[in-house]
Write a protein that holds these residues in place. Structure first.
Motif, mmCIF file in Angstrom:
data_model
loop_
_atom_site.group_PDB
_atom_site.id
_atom_site.type_symbol
_atom_site.label_atom_id
_atom_site.label_comp_id
_atom_site.label_asym_id
_atom_site.label_seq_id
_atom_site.Cartn_x
_atom_site.Cartn_y
_atom_site.Cartn_z
ATOM 1 N N ARG A 97 -9.104 13.644 83.239
ATOM 2 C CA ARG A 97 -9.652 13.122 81.986
ATOM 3 C C ARG A 97 -10.701 12.033 82.265
ATOM 4 N NH1 ARG A 97 -5.796 14.306 77.805
ATOM 5 N NH2 ARG A 97 -3.949 15.312 78.684
ATOM 6 N N GLY A 98 -11.940 12.433 82.388
ATOM 7 C CA GLY A 98 -13.023 11.476 82.541
ATOM 8 C C GLY A 98 -12.918 10.621 83.786
ATOM 9 N N LEU A 148 -5.837 19.830 79.579
ATOM 10 C CA LEU A 148 -6.731 18.953 80.323
ATOM 11 C C LEU A 148 -5.948 18.267 81.450
ATOM 12 C CD1 LEU A 148 -9.714 18.221 80.120
ATOM 13 C CD2 LEU A 148 -9.067 16.208 78.795
ATOM 14 N N THR A 189 -14.102 16.002 84.221
ATOM 15 C CA THR A 189 -12.922 16.564 83.561
ATOM 16 C C THR A 189 -12.641 17.946 84.136
ATOM 17 O OG1 THR A 189 -14.172 17.640 81.782
ATOM 18 C CG2 THR A 189 -13.480 15.366 81.410
ATOM 19 N N ASN A 245 -17.272 10.672 85.088
ATOM 20 C CA ASN A 245 -16.757 11.352 83.890
ATOM 21 C C ASN A 245 -16.350 12.807 84.129
ATOM 22 O OD1 ASN A 245 -16.723 9.378 81.889
ATOM 23 N ND2 ASN A 245 -18.922 9.583 81.550
#
Length: 286
Positions: A20-21, A17, A10, A8
């Motif tokens: 993303r995960g 961003l 980031t 996860n």
């Protein structure tokens, strides 16, 4: 045994961003290729793995591995000679001077840079500098090699020779590797697992997804088939078979279409000068 594990993760820049995960795991000796468009997050992800960038959230575990990173452009010490740049990782590992220089000269021979041992980076071309960077990454015996399009600045022959040498080193020394490329043949044959980075999301890529990424396919009976679904056939699209060649252990036919386009078809039936190609696996990307 997993040598790195990402969960996860980031990463953002200026409220945008980028990753993303991300979830990712790499085993000892495993090789993975990552594809993705410009700005998709590939380089950011490699820099996070290399420890050159921090991440905003998530977790990243490393099992005591030595990591080497090769960027798209060479990064050398301007005050050091080529040989000194090359053996710097060995110096950090406390290898004695005579021993590390002897090892370094072997690597310079492999990289076709022996006569430049006492030169400084500014005396080398960009491609020569990159060869020093590639050799320096390998000389320290890393457990994990991170490569961000390292051969893109080399000419065709040297790029091919360096690829073959580096890939052979990875296999022989059981080095884990993550390889970012925009090169079709590299993506198809470097590793068993190919991942696709799209707007900061990392996912597994099928053969069809790889071909779609490169935009490489043909229409046949009004259906678009990615080139990976094509093979030599008794009927279909007429081609001139140029030659058979080996690309990193996989045999291909180089075929020329009527419009002069060159395609690489995985070897199946034998052909000499003329033949046909057709979809043989039933895959399609309509």
């Amino acid at each position: 045994m997993a040598i790195i594990r990402v969960e996860n993760v980031t990463k953002g820049f200026e409220k945008e961003l980028i990753l993303r995960g991300i979830n990712f795991e790499l085993q000892r000796g495993e090789t993975v290729t990552i594809l993705g468009g410009s700005g998709s997050g590939k380089t950011t992800f490699l820099k996070v793995l290399a420890g050159l960038l921090s991440f905003d959230s998530g977790s990243y575990e490393k099992a005591g591995v030595k990591i080497a990173y090769i960027s798209q452009k060479p990064v050398l010490f301007s005050h050091m000679t080529v040989l000194e740049n090359l053996v710097f990782p060995l110096k950090c590992q406390k290898v004695k001077r005579k021993e590390r220089e002897a090892i370094g000269r072997v690597f310079l021979e492999k990289s076709e840079l022996a006569k430049w041992a006492d030169a400084y980076p500014y005396e080398l071309s960009g491609g020569q500098q990159q060869r020093v960077s590639v050799a320096r990454a390998l000389i320290g015996n890393p457990d994990l090699l991170l490569m961000d399009e390292p051969f893109s600045s080399l000419d065709v022959r040297l790029g091919r020779d360096m690829r073959q040498w580096v890939f052979a080193q990875i296999e022989e020394r059981d080095i884990a590797a993550v390889f970012v490329t925009h090169h079709y043949e590299e993506a198809k044959v470097f590793s068993e697992q190919v991942l696709l980075m799209d707007h900061g999301v990392l996912s597994e890529a099928s053969d069809a997804a790889i071909d779609a990424f490169f935009g490489d396919g043909l229409l046949y009976n009004d259906v678009y088939y990615p080139i990976g679904a094509w093979g030599m056939a008794d009927a279909g699209v007429a081609v001139r078979v140029e030659r058979q060649l080996m690309l990193y252990g996989q045999a291909y036919w180089s075929v020329i279409l009527e419009d002069g386009t060159q395609k690489f078809i995985i070897v199946g039936d034998n052909a000499i000068e003329k033949g046909y190609i057709a979809p043989v696996r039933g895959e399609k990307d309509a």
